[in-house]
Design an enzyme around this catalytic site. Structure first.
Site, PDB file in Angstrom:
ATOM      1  N   GLU A  53       3.338 -34.781  -0.515  1.00 11.59           N
ATOM      2  CA  GLU A  53       4.320 -35.748   0.014  1.00 11.59           C
ATOM      3  C   GLU A  53       5.171 -35.212   0.945  1.00 11.59           C
ATOM      4  OE1 GLU A  53       5.389 -39.029  -2.361  1.00 11.59           O
ATOM      5  OE2 GLU A  53       3.406 -39.155  -3.399  1.00 11.59           O
ATOM      6  N   HIS A 275       8.805 -36.144  -9.245  1.00 17.50           N
ATOM      7  CA  HIS A 275       8.021 -35.193  -9.972  1.00 17.50           C
ATOM      8  C   HIS A 275       8.754 -33.914 -10.305  1.00 17.50           C
ATOM      9  CE1 HIS A 275       4.016 -36.944  -9.122  1.00 17.50           C
ATOM     10  NE2 HIS A 275       4.805 -37.651  -8.401  1.00 17.50           N
TER      11      HIS A 275
END
Length: 401
Positions: A53, A275
């Protein structure tokens, strides 16, 4: 730990992170988090860093510059409309790179999901550490959204990744896979990747005694976890992984496994991402005896039987998911064609009875959209699923034979 007992050993330190690097108006505190990550990597001694990402290439350039003195070799993998979001930074020279896009990547009309535009896949950078060739893989499977779970897409992406890993790692000394699999350890997608590629999970390291309660998403310690997520999974869900595989003439000890960025960014009390990062340390060494029997050969019949049974069960589960999705797509195709027929009749009647042109144009646009679904989008997916089913059958037949 006395490494002198291991001939030609290499200590390899790895970090993997889903950075949440959407454009700034969609990703909270991105510039702050990017600078903090660059500072962190610039102070540590990682050999390999894999990021998912990292959607903006300008962010990659910023990160690359911040830690170039520690990780001088890097590669950003472009794909699709938005880019794959994958990059690899390495202490070692990168000899070769390759990117394989997944055969299914969500839907173009699900613009709010964005996966189709990202062109997700699995990235490979091959590096050399002294006399050893190392394959570094990085991947990110499609997410499980609240309005659509994309299970069949994720299963096929896992199958794509597993076969790519198997094909490209056979003659390589040591291989590392980092990534956000968007699947728990027991999920069929994770099992497909591990069992078909023969990659092992670094979580079974010497320092954690097999402990598996390492949530990497929606954890209570993460500043970006919503209260709803925390209530549902108080310890978080483990969906981010570091997997590995050694060639027969090498051995590996996983000496450490941890979540190195659990502590928040200093002085601002923010997490580095939504995350948690995953870290692992490997001791890779040559076998002392070239004739030593590998772990897969010990008690060969028992181990082979167990492995075969586990792979067959996983393939059967993946096969059933794909068959169900194919039947569902054929039903949706038929439904779209039927609706198209009735809309076409409505348009003909509108010319006969002089309905307002605005209504006719809206109906015409909807008709075109349904025909696009029926003859293009659904057929692309049906063909991809059909191909995956045939690949599963070939794999299963080979195991049985």
């Amino acid at each position: 730990m006395n490494n002198l007992r291991y001939p030609h050993f290499h200590n390899i330190s790895v970090l993997s992170l889903n950075f949440w690097g959407l454009p700034s108006f969609l990703a909270t505190d991105k510039e702050l988090r990017l600078d903090a990550l660059g500072d962190y990597l610039g102070e540590r001694n990682y050999d390999v860093v894999c990021i998912q990402e990292m959607w903006c290439e300008s962010d990659f350039i910023t990160l690359e510059a911040a830690c170039r003195h520690k990780l001088p070799f890097s590669h950003y993998f472009s794909s699709g409309v938005l880019g794959s979001g994958l990059c690899i930074l390495s202490r070692w020279p990168i000899l070769n790179t390759y990117f394989m896009q997944f055969s299914l990547n969500g839907y173009i009309h699900m613009i709010h999901h964005g996966d189709w535009f990202g062109g997700k896949g699995i990235a490979l950078a091959q590096a050399r550490i002294k006399n050893m060739i190392v394959n570094i893989y990085n991947t990110h499977l499609i997410a499980d959204y609240t309005d659509y779970d994309y299970l069949a897409h994720r299963v096929i992406q896992a199958l794509d990744a597993a076969q790519f890993l198997d094909f490209t790692s056979k003659n390589v000394d040591f291989s590392i896979l980092c990534g956000d699999l968007n699947s728990s350890p027991s999920n069929v997608c994770t099992r497909l990747i591990k069992r078909l590629s023969r990659f092992e999970d670094a979580i079974h390291a010497e320092n954690n005694h097999g402990f598996e309660a390492f949530g990497t998403n929606a954890t209570f310690v993460n500043s970006y976890s919503s209260q709803e997520d925390i209530d549902l999974v108080s310890f978080g869900t483990r969906i981010d992984y570091i997997l590995y595989k050694c060639r027969n003439n090498y051995r590996t000890r996983v000496t450490e496994y941890d979540l190195p960025l659990l502590a928040r960014i200093p002085f601002v009390n923010k997490s580095y991402s939504d995350h948690e990062a995953v870290g692992a340390n490997f001791l890779v060494y040559l076998r002392e005896d070239a004739d030593e029997i590998s772990i897969y050969d010990e008690d060969n019949e028992i181990i082979a039987a167990r492995l075969t049974s586990a792979i067959v069960r996983t393939l059967k589960e993946a096969y059933d998911i794909c068959k169900y999705e194919k039947r569902n797509l054929k039903y949706l195709t038929t439904l779209a064609l039927q609706l198209s027929f009735f809309l076409f009749l409505f348009i003909l009647l509108s010319f006969m009875f002089s309905y307002p042109l605005a209504i006719s144009y809206i109906i015409l646009l909807f008709l075109v959209y349904l025909l696009y679904l029926a003859f293009i989008l659904y057929y692309i997916e049906i063909n991809a699923i059909t191909n995956a089913i045939r690949r599963i059958v070939v794999l299963a037949n080979n195991i049985y034979n």
